[in-house]
Design a protein around this motif. Structure first.
Motif, PDB file in Angstrom:
ATOM      1  N   LYS A   8       0.817  -1.227   0.000  1.00 41.86           N
ATOM      2  CA  LYS A   8       0.000   0.000   0.000  1.00 41.86           C
ATOM      3  C   LYS A   8       0.847   1.272   0.000  1.00 41.86           C
ATOM      4  N   LEU A  30       4.201   7.883  11.607  1.00 35.45           N
ATOM      5  CA  LEU A  30       4.364   7.314  12.950  1.00 35.45           C
ATOM      6  C   LEU A  30       5.811   6.900  13.211  1.00 35.45           C
ATOM      7  N   ARG A  31       6.460   6.361  12.182  1.00 38.91           N
ATOM      8  CA  ARG A  31       7.869   5.958  12.366  1.00 38.91           C
ATOM      9  C   ARG A  31       8.737   7.179  12.668  1.00 38.91           C
ATOM     10  N   MET A  48       4.252   0.235  18.210  1.00 37.53           N
ATOM     11  CA  MET A  48       4.554  -0.269  16.860  1.00 37.53           C
ATOM     12  C   MET A  48       5.377  -1.547  16.924  1.00 37.53           C
ATOM     13  N   LEU A  52       0.814  -3.480  17.570  1.00 34.98           N
ATOM     14  CA  LEU A  52      -0.542  -3.084  17.974  1.00 34.98           C
ATOM     15  C   LEU A  52      -0.906  -1.747  17.347  1.00 34.98           C
ATOM     16  N   LEU A  53      -2.124  -1.292  17.583  1.00 35.84           N
ATOM     17  CA  LEU A  53      -2.552  -0.022  16.995  1.00 35.84           C
ATOM     18  C   LEU A  53      -2.262   1.146  17.925  1.00 35.84           C
ATOM     19  N   VAL A  54      -1.783   2.212  17.344  1.00 41.19           N
ATOM     20  CA  VAL A  54      -1.576   3.473  18.063  1.00 41.19           C
ATOM     21  C   VAL A  54      -2.978   4.038  18.360  1.00 41.19           C
ATOM     22  N   ILE A  59      -3.825   9.171  16.074  1.00 42.95           N
ATOM     23  CA  ILE A  59      -3.900   8.990  14.622  1.00 42.95           C
ATOM     24  C   ILE A  59      -4.703  10.123  13.990  1.00 42.95           C
ATOM     25  N   GLY A  80      -3.044   3.543   5.021  1.00 46.48           N
ATOM     26  CA  GLY A  80      -2.970   2.802   6.294  1.00 46.48           C
ATOM     27  C   GLY A  80      -4.060   3.207   7.265  1.00 46.48           C
ATOM     28  N   PHE A  81      -5.186   3.580   6.723  1.00 46.75           N
ATOM     29  CA  PHE A  81      -6.279   4.091   7.556  1.00 46.75           C
ATOM     30  C   PHE A  81      -7.605   3.837   6.847  1.00 46.75           C
ATOM     31  N   ARG A  83      -7.982   1.492  10.431  1.00 43.46           N
ATOM     32  CA  ARG A  83      -7.594   0.129  10.795  1.00 43.46           C
ATOM     33  C   ARG A  83      -8.627  -0.523  11.693  1.00 43.46           C
ATOM     34  N   GLN A  87     -12.046   4.160  14.084  1.00 44.63           N
ATOM     35  CA  GLN A  87     -11.331   5.168  13.287  1.00 44.63           C
ATOM     36  C   GLN A  87     -12.184   5.627  12.117  1.00 44.63           C
ATOM     37  N   ARG A 125      13.758  -2.120   9.340  1.00 45.64           N
ATOM     38  CA  ARG A 125      12.565  -1.611  10.028  1.00 45.64           C
ATOM     39  C   ARG A 125      12.301  -2.489  11.228  1.00 45.64           C
ATOM     40  N   ASP A 127       9.835  -2.985  13.191  1.00 44.48           N
ATOM     41  CA  ASP A 127       8.586  -3.753  13.324  1.00 44.48           C
ATOM     42  C   ASP A 127       8.389  -4.738  12.171  1.00 44.48           C
ATOM     43  N   ARG A 136       1.085  -7.939  13.851  1.00 47.38           N
ATOM     44  CA  ARG A 136       0.472  -6.963  12.931  1.00 47.38           C
ATOM     45  C   ARG A 136      -0.576  -7.649  12.067  1.00 47.38           C
TER      46      ARG A 136
END
Ligand code: AMP
Length: 203
Positions: A8, A30-31, A48, A52-54, A59, A80-81, A83, A87, A125, A127, A136
């Motif tokens: 994505k 986020l990174r 991350m 899990l989800l922030v 967000i 990425g939204f 999730r 949201q 990376r 994660d 994830r």
């Protein structure tokens, strides 16, 4: 929308360039935030790394800031939204309307795992390690179903890749796990939580 390693980020960048949209890449934002030595940065980093989800508040703040900083943009591509259903609903409440389209990158689980592991090796990376990818994927498959149903009912879903819709029921997993996990992964019933033993059988 799409699981880790589905492509994505890459495709959203391409689409944003092609159509002149502002690309809001949440993973990337986020990174960046996670690298800051602040309380918020450290918290995001830990979440991350656990796959899990922030929290939704963080967000939505990030999305709002990114959108408000580009008022001249002819459109926004949020990568990425959402999730989870909360949201999706909160976004509509704040923005006052639904998105124009929701694109789902429907990618087989073994492809996602292979790509994410490779990316972890090449790009370092944090994660993209085995343990975080596992979580994830679990987070994605557990929470995305209601979001897909929500947008499917609004006729906003555009599915790219192997067909996962219309929704079909999952076969009942055996206690040892489902031996046809790979085939099942292409045919996931995304309307509800996916059984873990089905998810992990192909791992
Ligand atoms: P991604 O690069 O899109 O796979 O995102 C990497 C990580 O960022 C995820 O595993 C989550 O921890 C976090 N993340 C990205 N997007 C969201 C979101 N919409 N809501 C909560 N957490 C997110």
């Amino acid at each position: 929308m799409g699981g880790p390693g589905c492509g994505k980020g890459t495709q959203c960048k391409n689409m944003a360039t092609k159509y002149g949209f502002c690309h809001v890449g949440l993973g990337q934002l986020l990174r960046q935030e996670a690298q800051r030595n602040t309380q918020r940065g450290r918290k995001i980093h830990d979440i991350m790394l656990q796959g899990l989800l922030v929290p939704t508040g963080t967000i939505l703040d990030m999305i709002s800031n990114a959108m408000l900083s580009r008022p001249e943009s002819r459109g926004f591509l949020i990568d990425g939204f959402p999730r989870e259903l909360r949201q999706a609903k909160e976004f509509e409440r704040i923005v006052g309307r639904a998105p124009d389209i929701v694109i789902v990158f429907d990618c087989s689980m073994d492809t996602m795992v292979r790509r994410a592991l490779r990316r972890g090796r090449v790009e370092h990376r944090a994660d993209d390690c085995e343990q975080a990818i596992r979580q994830r994927l679990e987070t994605y498959y557990t929470l995305c179903g209601p979001v897909l149903t929500f947008y499917q009912q609004k006729k906003l879903l555009c599915n790219v890749g192997a067909p996962c819709l219309p929704l079909t029921p999952l076969p009942k997993p055996t206690p040892q796990g489902n031996k046809t996990g790979h085939a099942v992964a292409h045919n996931l019933d995304l309307s509800g939580p996916v059984s873990h033993c089905v998810c992990w059988e192909i791992w």
